[in-house]
Design a protein around this motif. Sequence first.
Motif, PDB file in Angstrom:
ATOM      1  N   MET A   1       0.832  -1.190   0.000  1.00  0.00           N
ATOM      2  CA  MET A   1       0.000   0.000   0.000  1.00  0.00           C
ATOM      3  C   MET A   1       0.871   1.246   0.000  1.00  0.00           C
ATOM      4  N   PRO A   2       0.436   2.314  -0.678  1.00  0.00           N
ATOM      5  CA  PRO A   2       1.223   3.553  -0.657  1.00  0.00           C
ATOM      6  C   PRO A   2       1.375   4.081   0.762  1.00  0.00           C
ATOM      7  N   ARG A   3       2.523   4.667   1.027  1.00  0.00           N
ATOM      8  CA  ARG A   3       2.794   5.202   2.362  1.00  0.00           C
ATOM      9  C   ARG A   3       1.942   6.439   2.620  1.00  0.00           C
ATOM     10  N   ASP A   4       1.308   6.494   3.778  1.00  0.00           N
ATOM     11  CA  ASP A   4       0.548   7.667   4.184  1.00  0.00           C
ATOM     12  C   ASP A   4       1.526   8.818   4.408  1.00  0.00           C
ATOM     13  N   PRO A   5       1.414   9.904   3.641  1.00  0.00           N
ATOM     14  CA  PRO A   5       2.384  11.006   3.809  1.00  0.00           C
ATOM     15  C   PRO A   5       2.330  11.651   5.182  1.00  0.00           C
ATOM     16  N   ASP A   6       1.246  11.431   5.936  1.00  0.00           N
ATOM     17  CA  ASP A   6       1.145  12.010   7.265  1.00  0.00           C
ATOM     18  C   ASP A   6       1.707  11.093   8.349  1.00  0.00           C
ATOM     19  N   ALA A   7       2.132   9.890   7.967  1.00  0.00           N
ATOM     20  CA  ALA A   7       2.674   8.963   8.966  1.00  0.00           C
ATOM     21  C   ALA A   7       3.976   9.505   9.525  1.00  0.00           C
ATOM     22  N   ALA A   8       4.153   9.324  10.814  1.00  0.00           N
ATOM     23  CA  ALA A   8       5.371   9.805  11.463  1.00  0.00           C
ATOM     24  C   ALA A   8       6.573   8.975  11.032  1.00  0.00           C
ATOM     25  N   LEU A   9       7.733   9.586  11.080  1.00  0.00           N
ATOM     26  CA  LEU A   9       8.986   8.880  10.823  1.00  0.00           C
ATOM     27  C   LEU A   9       9.651   8.615  12.170  1.00  0.00           C
ATOM     28  N   PRO A  10       9.903   7.353  12.494  1.00  0.00           N
ATOM     29  CA  PRO A  10      10.260   7.012  13.882  1.00  0.00           C
ATOM     30  C   PRO A  10      11.612   7.515  14.341  1.00  0.00           C
ATOM     31  N   LEU A  11      12.530   7.812  13.419  1.00  0.00           N
ATOM     32  CA  LEU A  11      13.869   8.235  13.828  1.00  0.00           C
ATOM     33  C   LEU A  11      14.135   9.701  13.498  1.00  0.00           C
ATOM     34  N   ARG A  12      13.071  10.466  13.337  1.00  0.00           N
ATOM     35  CA  ARG A  12      13.211  11.857  12.907  1.00  0.00           C
ATOM     36  C   ARG A  12      13.934  12.716  13.938  1.00  0.00           C
ATOM     37  N   HIS A  13      14.045  12.244  15.164  1.00  0.00           N
ATOM     38  CA  HIS A  13      14.674  13.031  16.236  1.00  0.00           C
ATOM     39  C   HIS A  13      16.185  12.856  16.272  1.00  0.00           C
ATOM     40  N   LEU A  14      16.766  12.051  15.364  1.00  0.00           N
ATOM     41  CA  LEU A  14      18.187  11.705  15.451  1.00  0.00           C
ATOM     42  C   LEU A  14      19.025  12.444  14.411  1.00  0.00           C
ATOM     43  N   ARG A  15      20.243  12.799  14.824  1.00  0.00           N
ATOM     44  CA  ARG A  15      21.263  13.316  13.905  1.00  0.00           C
ATOM     45  C   ARG A  15      22.354  12.256  13.747  1.00  0.00           C
ATOM     46  N   VAL A  16      22.663  11.921  12.506  1.00  0.00           N
ATOM     47  CA  VAL A  16      23.640  10.876  12.207  1.00  0.00           C
ATOM     48  C   VAL A  16      24.668  11.440  11.239  1.00  0.00           C
ATOM     49  N   LEU A  17      25.940  11.226  11.512  1.00  0.00           N
ATOM     50  CA  LEU A  17      27.022  11.579  10.599  1.00  0.00           C
ATOM     51  C   LEU A  17      27.631  10.299  10.068  1.00  0.00           C
ATOM     52  N   GLU A  18      27.786  10.226   8.756  1.00  0.00           N
ATOM     53  CA  GLU A  18      28.303   9.031   8.093  1.00  0.00           C
ATOM     54  C   GLU A  18      29.630   9.379   7.418  1.00  0.00           C
TER      55      GLU A  18
END
Length: 792
Positions: A1-18
């Motif tokens: 099913m297409p992703r609901d654009p209003d669904a939360a992103l679970p790791l949105r609170h994180l900053r990652v450096l690669e």
Amino acid sequence: MPRDPDAALPLRHLRVLECGGNVATAYAGKIFSDFGAQVTVLEPPGGHPLRAEPPLVDTAEGPQSALFAWLSTNKRSVTRLDGIDDCDVLLDGRPPAERDEASPPATITAGISWFGDGGPYRDFAATDATCRALSGILIGTGPVEGPPSILGGIAGAVVGGIAAFNAVAAALLSGAPRRLEVSIHEANVAIAEYQAAQAVTHPMVERRHGVNRFAPSCPLGVYPCLEGWLGVTIVTPAQFRSFCDMIGAPEVGHDPRFVVGFDRLAHVAELEALFVPRLRERTAEEWFEEALRRRLPFAVVPDMARLLATPTHRARDAFATVQLGERQFEGPTLPQRLTRTPPLTGGRAPRPGEHDGQPLPERPRRKPARPAGLPLAGLRVVDLSMGWAGPLCTRQLADLGAEVVKVEACQYPDWWRGVDPRPAFFAERQYERDLRFGVLNRNKAGITLDLTTPEGAALLKRLVREADAVVENYAREVLPKLGLDYPALVRERPDLVMVSMPAFGGSGPWRDARAYGSTLEHASGLPSVSGNADWPPTTNQLAYGDPIGGLNAAAAVLTALLHRRETGEGQHIDLAQVECMFPLVAPWILAQSANGSAGPRLGNRHPRMVPHGCFPCSGEGWIALAVTEDAAWPRLCAVIGREDLAADPALAKARGRRAREAEIEAAIAAWTTEREADAAMAALQSAGIAAGALRWPTGLVRDPHLRARGFWQPVERPWLGHHDQPSAPFRDAGGGPYAIRRPAPTLGEDNDAVLGGLLGLPPAERAALAAAGIIGTEAIPVAQRKSRAAGQ
């Protein structure tokens, strides 16, 4: 099913450096970025090394890497660190000797390298193939006489990337600062664990039986049909009888010579002479539909075009658009289908340095840390899984410190305890002697509950009230029938995280399909790009899909727990195990979508590295080696004593060597055949040439690097006695592996501790449950199960 654009992103609170140039680091970063983390890639001035990796696509700015673009969706790119003052996670893929302290401070730092930060192989040059050779994965595939077949691509690095993500996600759950070390080599040993454990008692497992032939069963491989190719895996006697009925040879299914898989494998030529012509009478699609009705673990083996067009996968958004400049093409999406917080599907790849000088967005305040210790200490997981994939998921969680309670039934123990129906098997407690079960279920408590009874189901619900997560891999209809599916269990624990692991997902026409790990590989299309061009589509491993599914399930659980830590919300995870295989096939999926062709099957050769292959050594050994860059070519020539080849200007570049690849391979083989594999590896590595001896899985216990790193831990267990266990592929930097705290439980070993201690059942109540057969410590023989069921 297409992703609901209003669904939360679970790791949105994180900053990652690669940082660094390996695929494992980039894939770990991809999991973070596609789940919403602010991932920033630090590129060197000349651009990220992976920007040159095939497959390449033509763009207005010249040829660019579709692989790098897919790995980099939804990431930021910088060439300098101004504006990045701190981060939650540093994924450092630079070799151990090249790391420095110039990076901004991070709460969690993970060094991700081929062989870890210490040990004899620490500074080895490596490729995906040479690392997997040393992990025991490649040696058993291919013709009896060799050479072993080397799967190209990025499979080993993807496994390393998932392991790195799991280690970091667990550390983030604890909140305490931690420096981690992740070995891609050790992560890939998990793929070979089955053979390493079973070959102790069944040496036939560690032998090449031919293309599309593997112990301990037959048939297990890919076979031609009237149209298309069919992946077939037959394990149990009942499956073999049903298979023989299906092809119109019922008498063969009752032949006493063919009851068990090892016996069928001993007669493989006779059996294939019978069933291969019959499979040619119908199309692969027709056989697959028949297999669905008979609940047999078969799959149509697609090429990349057919895979991309498969309606079942399209309906689940298994592929999505990647944007690279003005070009668009499709690649696999993350397989972790978190129903409340699904990952992004597709995305755009950044240009080099596109985000230089741009400040990072604000983020929520960090949660307080839990006390230091094992990262998942204090979390409780109920393990309703059996076999390989589910128990590997929960073993990773247990290795990281979670309290895992494995639930079996005396009537139906974990099938890796053994499936022998004969009375002596039960009288002698042979179900406690299987090393495979011991390896997969260490660090867990074990109880028994007959979930078909109201009392057993009620006790499971009480246990779930005290748990953070549930992992299950039952057939789709089992838990709903018992009243123990997610809607029922979430009423007991509203913030519950639960993962289900159906082969093809919990919805769609294939939702009830049966599958083994080999079935998942067949359905992924991986065999269609493996092996030599004149071979049939080639199965690469006995059961690739099982460990890959287990590692991805652990990543899904940890992601959902991170979301719950921020929001208090639990959720269900629908993990289609076949989709977990798609990242391993990503280079060919991307090539098909972007360029209209997956490219030719190259066997043991490589689209960029020349030479690249597997070469015979003395003593029946083999070595994999690769010239990863033109500068390494003269060094290889010096090692093998062929300075004349180094002096030939026509061979200075990979394109020129490609035209004379067979001649070069013959020169290498003439040198390797005079040396043992480890001696050849040492000589090549001393010159900086990527090389790895091909290990048999049981030989890994003697590998000097794994021994030096303490990877094998001695364990003592009733019925098994003394044996060595492989460690988790991650550890705290500068320390040893995470300890194996206890061996795998004997059947019902922890009934009193869990039912009495945790749930508070008094001794009299536990005794009544045992008298009723709802709990116990001994498996019930098959004949008694049938008579007991008839009497109910």
